[in-house]
Motif scaffolding. Structure first.
Motif, PDB file in Angstrom:
ATOM      1  N   SER A  57       2.704 -20.202 -32.465  1.00  0.00           N
ATOM      2  CA  SER A  57       3.958 -19.524 -32.785  1.00  0.00           C
ATOM      3  C   SER A  57       5.016 -20.589 -33.028  1.00  0.00           C
ATOM      4  O   SER A  57       4.981 -21.659 -32.469  1.00  0.00           O
ATOM      5  CB  SER A  57       4.374 -18.583 -31.660  1.00  0.00           C
ATOM      6  OG  SER A  57       4.730 -19.328 -30.528  1.00  0.00           O
ATOM      7  N   SER A  58       5.961 -20.286 -33.883  1.00  0.00           N
ATOM      8  CA  SER A  58       6.898 -21.320 -34.289  1.00  0.00           C
ATOM      9  C   SER A  58       8.332 -20.850 -34.158  1.00  0.00           C
ATOM     10  O   SER A  58       8.668 -19.732 -34.499  1.00  0.00           O
ATOM     11  CB  SER A  58       6.612 -21.692 -35.742  1.00  0.00           C
ATOM     12  OG  SER A  58       7.508 -22.655 -36.174  1.00  0.00           O
ATOM     13  N   ASP A  59       9.157 -21.748 -33.646  1.00  0.00           N
ATOM     14  CA  ASP A  59      10.592 -21.500 -33.589  1.00  0.00           C
ATOM     15  C   ASP A  59      11.295 -22.224 -34.727  1.00  0.00           C
ATOM     16  O   ASP A  59      12.506 -22.347 -34.738  1.00  0.00           O
ATOM     17  CB  ASP A  59      11.163 -21.985 -32.260  1.00  0.00           C
ATOM     18  CG  ASP A  59      10.704 -21.138 -31.084  1.00  0.00           C
ATOM     19  OD1 ASP A  59      10.415 -19.960 -31.301  1.00  0.00           O
ATOM     20  OD2 ASP A  59      10.639 -21.671 -29.966  1.00  0.00           O
TER      21      ASP A  59
END
Length: 101
Positions: A57-59
């Protein structure tokens, strides 16, 4: 350093890290004493499928990154040095307050 990632059949991920031996042979090249690595053969980390999903998952705002890359490429990216300096000074103030308590 050699890093190898293996995907297992159960969706877990195994990461193996091996450190290379020091190649410096110059006498007096450094005054620091070498530190023995914790594991000479390598270290292995296994992630569960949940942890593996969380690590993907990426911010990161990829649209913003692409816009910055394009601006750098065409020369239109402007750096606000005053804002950078203000941010650095603010961080320094916060660190000084935290250490003086």
């Amino acid at each position: 350093m050699n890093i190898q990632t293996i995907k297992n059949a159960d969706s877990s991920t195994q990461i193996t890290v091996k450190r290379a031996a020091s190649t410096s042979t110059k006498p007096g090249a450094s005054t620091a004493q070498p530190v023995a690595p914790a594991a000479t053969e390598g270290s292995t980390i296994s992630l569960s499928s949940t942890a593996a999903l969380a690590s993907h998952s990426s911010d990161i705002d990829t649209a913003k990154v692409e816009a910055i890359k394009a601006a750098l490429k065409d020369g239109s990216y402007k750096i606000d040095s005053a804002a950078i300096a203000d941010g650095m000074l603010g961080t320094a103030r916060d660190l000084l307050r935290a250490t003086s308590r």
